[in-house]
Design an enzyme around this catalytic site. Sequence first.
Site, short mmCIF file in Angstrom:
data_model
loop_
_atom_site.label_atom_id
_atom_site.label_comp_id
_atom_site.label_asym_id
_atom_site.label_seq_id
_atom_site.Cartn_x
_atom_site.Cartn_y
_atom_site.Cartn_z
N HIS A 1 0.84 -1.20 0.00
CA HIS A 1 0.00 0.00 0.00
C HIS A 1 0.88 1.26 0.00
CE1 HIS A 1 -2.91 -3.04 1.50
NE2 HIS A 1 -3.77 -2.31 0.78
N HIS B 1 -6.24 7.55 -1.83
CA HIS B 1 -7.09 6.64 -1.08
C HIS B 1 -6.33 5.82 -0.04
CE1 HIS B 1 -5.49 3.46 -3.66
NE2 HIS B 1 -6.07 2.59 -2.86
#
Length: 1276
Positions: free
Chosen positions: A764, A804
């Site tokens: 991520h 995000h």
Amino acid sequence: MHELGTRQRPLSSSSSSSSSSNMTDVSAAAGGATAPAETAATSSSASKPLTNGANKTSTAMAAPTTTPTTAATAAGAAEAGAIASVAGISNQVKLEHHHRQSNNNRPVAPYPPVPAAKPKPTPTPTAESKFKSTSREVDVALRPTPARSSTISPGVSIHTQTIQQESSSAKPGMSSSSSSAQQDVDEVARLFEEKPEAFEKWLTERAPPEALSRLQEFIESRKPLKRPSVTSDLFQQWMSASPTVQQKSPRSLSNSSASSTLPECRRHLMDLDEGELFMELIRDVANELDIDVLCHKILVNVGLLTHADRGSLFLAKGTPHNKYLVAKLFDVTQKTALKDAVTRASAEEIIIPFGIGIAGMVAQTKQMINIKEAYKDARFNCEIDLKTGYKTNAILCMPICNYEGDIIGVAQIINKTNGCMEFDEHDVEIFRRYLTFCGIGIQNAQLFEMSVQEYRRNQILLNLARSIFEEQNNLECLVTKIMTEARELLNCERCSVFLVDLDCCEASHLEKIIEKPNQPEQRPTRAIMPGDSFDEKKMRNRFTVLFELGGEYQAASVSRPSKTELSTSTLAQIAQFVATTGQTVNICDVHEWVRDHNQIRAESEIDSTQAILCMPIVNAQKIVIGVAQLINKANGVPFTESDASIFEAFAIFCGLGIHNTQMYENACKLMAKQKVALECLSYHATASQDQTEKLTQDAIAEAESYNLYSFTFTDFELVDDDTCRAVLRMFLQCNLVSQFQIPYDVLCRWVLSVRKNYRPVKYHNWRHALNVAQTMFAMLKTGKMERFMTDLEILGLLVACLCHDLDHRGTNNAFQTKTESPLAILYTTSTMEHHHFDQCVMILNSEGNNIFQPRTTRTFLLLARRFLRFDLLPFRAFTRALRPLVRPLLELDVLELPDPSRIFLLTVYLRLVTRTIFLPPPEDEEEEDEVEDSVVLVVASVVVVVAVAASVVLKAELDVEALSPEDYRSVMKTVESAILSTDLAMYFKKRNAFLELVENGEFDWQGEEKKDLLCGMMMTACDVSAIAKPWEVQHKVAKLVADEFFDQGDLEKLQLNTQPVAMMDRERKDELPKMQVGFIDVICLPLYRVLCDTFPWITPLYEGTLENRRNWQDLAEKVEMGLTWIDHDTIDKPVEEFAGCADEEIKDIEFTVTTLNCNQQAQHGAGAGGDDSHTPEHQRSGSRLSMKKTGALGKAVRSKLSKTLYNSMDGSKPKTSLKLLESHVSEDMDDKSPTSPSQPPHAGGSVGRMSASSSTSSAGTVVDKSKKRSKLCSLL
């Protein structure tokens, strides 16, 4: 007149005296045409109330002067006269009413009750004048008067009642009749009914206050379900701020006005017989709730019943083990007023322990004592007689008990007044019977007094609770208010509060505050015994602040005592003892307690100290943060258990207030630290100017060169700078920069800042955000979904994709909740997603990063830069004159100019400053003086006005294409919703609604709710789009995800000491292919299938996911059979190499691992496999034969195979290893043959292709596929 004298009872219809009295009243009202005896009776009844005793007295007085015949004649004449007079009055009323109606404009004279002289004309009264003149009659009409029964006709009875009301309420000078007054009232009432606004106007403007008060009393009396209770008017009066002595009951207000009239008011009671007098006196005290008034009435009434000279009443106080009597009222006579009795008892409080003296013995034994000669009794104390000069002869002392038989008081009467020297048995019996009822009244009054005290306590505590919020920023005011309330309620002399120095004042205490406090434990309140002691070593110099409050008119003081002062102060040492032990101490005798505790030194300050109540103050964590101390009650008695209970409530509120104030201070400090941290974070989170300028000057390649339109995009070959350029190309290709006038340097800085705020976790990270944004770009462009979106929504979706996962820590929401991290406390749901959005907002709000800022501000910044380049101010004097005119506009904002105007004027001001500083001084100073000041001011004013006007005009022109506030809110809402949609929990909530719309054939996605659902599904599809990438990309990304999950599992084992789930357990990494298949089946395939059904242009996402599912399925089966191990850095080599084979044997062999039934593939050829390859994996029949299922590859073979492969890595004996492998596989394959060799081969997706020799492949060597497969099968 006393209430007992004015009490009226219903007259009996069988009583001749009552009938006679009523007749005489009617005769008097009719005109007096009766006998002299009747006139005498009439005057007697008019001067005396109509009570039974009065009626008997009047009858007895009339009997000797008349014979029975005369009396009967007189009675008959009186009755006839009454009837005649009533008939005359009735006719008179009718005539007068008719006369008023027939001649309403002429003066009307009232008709006299008997024929008389000609009446004097009077002017016609108006409705208002009638109401003014009959205000007393209106008052009488408003008052509810109980009807009285009589034996006369109804008309006579009503008229008798009217006459009684008039005679009792009207003043002596009144001459109007009751009938005319009633007519006036009726007429005014009719007028007010017809015109209610006139009545309202009269009430608001001209009504006297007494009339309004009487009207309010009447309205209150008409309320339904009105009954005496704690919510009655009496209770409301009691709860007022006036002292208790002034709160008399309504029946006793007139009794305490004058002591001289008291015997006269009660003189009529002597005419009653004993039974009626007894009942009357019981009724007198039955409903009395004021304890002072009740005790006064009891003593006065007892003296009246027993003919005693004076009396005293004692009430029981104290604890069950230490009871004593307190003189409530002392030496009360028939002439003693209530106020004097209460004042005298309050001035000198008499305390008698149980068992001491006459009253004490009665209280202890519950037996009556009747002393005939007081001076001969050893229990009698003659000191009071010596002081007052009064001689006590006889004493009757009797206990007062409640319904349970417990002593609640003692009543004592002294000396008879009717000539008797002692109290006889009759007096004792009357005294006992009356005190039985008095005990009930006293207990009710005490309960009522307790309820009032509880109400006052609750009101004080509510005020304290209110003060906690009002004074949370001022600890001194809060503690002072609490001490003041405690001192007044508990009636003590002094109050002190010691505060302990704790670490809770530091901001680091926040973690302790967040922890859930345990249930508070109950601390028993007890008196400190002489044997109690404590360790002197535990006493420390802990108090840092001391609040002291003295007498009523003394101000509170705040000090910081030194160590010496604390060690030498006895009160401080007692407070330290309480803070150390955590116990509440109730010291009755301070000197004795100090002597028993040698550790505490006695100082001169305790010479005037008698009693101390000391209690610890704790916070929510049950830590002692202070000590509250009360010193000396005002009446000199010790503090009771009730005082300790009340004081405990004050201590609790004090602890709450102190704790709340400290937390407020901590919150202020933390907020200040947060602002500083945010400033530092904003500075370090923003990209540097050098990086921004470099990216601004870089050339941006076309979208095709980055493969941005393709769903197979990969970032593996891109360097970090290329990733930023690819993002800029997406914004440029969507025409967002020109559409919303985004400055290119601001966009570059924002992209670099976003990249900088991603942490270097394994998956991520920034590159994951780039891939998500590229998938969204491909869906919008290649997937043609931009036709369903507005430009503002496209901007919001791209920003949301890039932001995000900002500041992702490599852990999911469940881990944040389990560890109770600050993020989990800050966000209860979608923890990480809310944090990502907040980080996005933080970057946008940073200086130079807001790509959503209005265009007008940026335009005027450009104008300001250009303005600085021109030389418009040639004169130095002009600059000096213009500068003071522009500066107030910038500082004070007098004209309330918009932002562009202020920026424009700021530019002018800066230009003036620079011109003033850098212009060389004039060569000729006199030339500068030649410029007239007026001309300079005029020109300067014109320049300012033009600047303001130009800025306003330019703003109006440029706002056409600016991002309006509505657009800004809309795009921010889109960004927030899109980022929160990446939480899979939100996906599962929205999926059913989206599926329902698709199944219903929805094609219009322009509604707000439908657009939100569509954007949410698109964000989830982009977030998991790595599952649709080519296999060589997908298995590498899957390994990165697995490694990140395994790291979280390691943290769970280390920090939480728990076993993680399978996908995060490093020990179960071989189950990764199986878990990938499950992830695809549950989330990816259903999502991409429904999106493809609605938007067919994004079918490559579904097909890529389906292909990868087949690959993961094959790999999962091979893991189960032991042919591969997931222990490489990446899964680029899912099947182990045959390192033991000779290079010449595998030189031209391209290993294709599809299935293990290679012979069947060779027989059926590539055609069958190609046809079957288009069939989805999960829809194919399970006819494929697995060596795992048939047992063709046993455990021993797999073990030997593993050893052979790993031992042959060095290539020392390749042929032997190959032969060994071939022999093992051949033996095992001979034992178990396939059951149905004619079944079609399983066309699971190929796991990968490995070229044995890249040089051979590059040379274009053609190798027969069937031959390759046959050679591979022969090896197996």
